[in-house]
Design a protein around this motif. Structure first.
Motif, PDB file in Angstrom:
ATOM      1  N   HIS A  19     -71.082  55.965 -41.120  1.00  0.00           N
ATOM      2  CA  HIS A  19     -72.501  55.615 -41.140  1.00  0.00           C
ATOM      3  C   HIS A  19     -73.077  55.350 -39.754  1.00  0.00           C
ATOM      4  O   HIS A  19     -74.191  55.798 -39.476  1.00  0.00           O
ATOM      5  N   LEU A  64     -75.137  64.331 -36.125  1.00  0.00           N
ATOM      6  CA  LEU A  64     -75.355  64.450 -37.567  1.00  0.00           C
ATOM      7  C   LEU A  64     -74.358  65.405 -38.213  1.00  0.00           C
ATOM      8  O   LEU A  64     -73.832  65.127 -39.296  1.00  0.00           O
ATOM      9  N   THR A  65     -74.096  66.499 -37.555  1.00  0.00           N
ATOM     10  CA  THR A  65     -73.121  67.453 -38.085  1.00  0.00           C
ATOM     11  C   THR A  65     -71.734  66.830 -38.157  1.00  0.00           C
ATOM     12  O   THR A  65     -71.032  66.943 -39.169  1.00  0.00           O
ATOM     13  N   LEU A 117     -73.953  58.670 -38.178  1.00  0.00           N
ATOM     14  CA  LEU A 117     -75.161  59.260 -38.751  1.00  0.00           C
ATOM     15  C   LEU A 117     -76.415  58.565 -38.219  1.00  0.00           C
ATOM     16  O   LEU A 117     -77.403  59.217 -37.869  1.00  0.00           O
ATOM     17  N   LEU A 122     -67.870  62.432 -43.202  1.00  0.00           N
ATOM     18  CA  LEU A 122     -68.139  61.859 -44.514  1.00  0.00           C
ATOM     19  C   LEU A 122     -67.468  62.696 -45.607  1.00  0.00           C
ATOM     20  O   LEU A 122     -66.830  62.158 -46.517  1.00  0.00           O
ATOM     21  N   ARG A 131     -71.610  64.143 -40.984  1.00  0.00           N
ATOM     22  CA  ARG A 131     -71.539  64.704 -42.333  1.00  0.00           C
ATOM     23  C   ARG A 131     -70.157  65.314 -42.607  1.00  0.00           C
ATOM     24  O   ARG A 131     -69.635  65.204 -43.709  1.00  0.00           O
ATOM     25  N   ASN A 132     -69.579  65.955 -41.596  1.00  0.00           N
ATOM     26  CA  ASN A 132     -68.219  66.495 -41.772  1.00  0.00           C
ATOM     27  C   ASN A 132     -67.213  65.370 -41.968  1.00  0.00           C
ATOM     28  O   ASN A 132     -66.297  65.474 -42.785  1.00  0.00           O
TER      29      ASN A 132
END
Length: 158
Positions: free
Chosen positions: A10, A65-66, A13, A72, A69-70
């Motif tokens: 988190h 961000l990429t 992100l 996560l 997300r990966n």
């Protein structure tokens, strides 16, 4: 059950979104500064101090961000794998023991009209089917019907 890696994703992100927002603000300030100057030599400070760093922050935010997300998705896969590994086997098939007994043990043999196999009466393929009829020994003797590979009926009929 949440993994520690999931909790650390988190901030990545949030940092990505913050970098994107800061980059957009710097690009807008640079554009506003450049648009107010008529001569190119007076526009260069705005490009150097706002627009170029703003564009760099936008790229860095997209990368964060990429990555977030990966990470996560990877954390979720690890959590699911952990749940799968800790699950206890329910029966002898899952614990590595082989089951050698047939699924059905009834002595009565049945067939479905138009079918090519004969089955034990408690075979899961014919159990509860109203159209299942007793096996005709002439069909078995002629070789038109074969034994079911699931319930493994005996070849001799009673």
């Amino acid at each position: 059950m949440r993994t520690a890696r999931l909790r650390t994703v988190h901030p990545v992100l949030w940092a990505g979104w913050a970098a994107l927002a800061a980059g957009a603000v710097l690009c807008v300030l640079g554009w506003y500064g450049v648009s107010g100057e008529r001569y190119a030599e007076r526009q260069l400070p705005y490009l150097a101090s706002c627009t170029v760093p703003g564009a760099a922050l936008i790229i860095a935010g997209a990368v964060l961000l990429t990555h977030g997300r990966n990470a996560l998705a990877a954390a979720r896969v690890e959590e699911l794998y952990g749940l799968l590994v800790t699950a206890e086997p329910a029966g002898p098939e899952e614990s590595g023991q082989t089951v050698t007994a047939p699924l059905a043990v009834s002595g009565d043999l049945l067939m479905v009209p138009g079918g090519t196999l004969w089955h034990r009466a408690d075979c899961p393929l014919v159990a509860g089917k109203a159209e299942a009829v007793p096996v005709d020994s002439k069909l078995v003797a002629s070789g038109e019907l074969g034994p079911c590979p699931i319930c493994e009926p005996a070849e001799e009929t009673d």
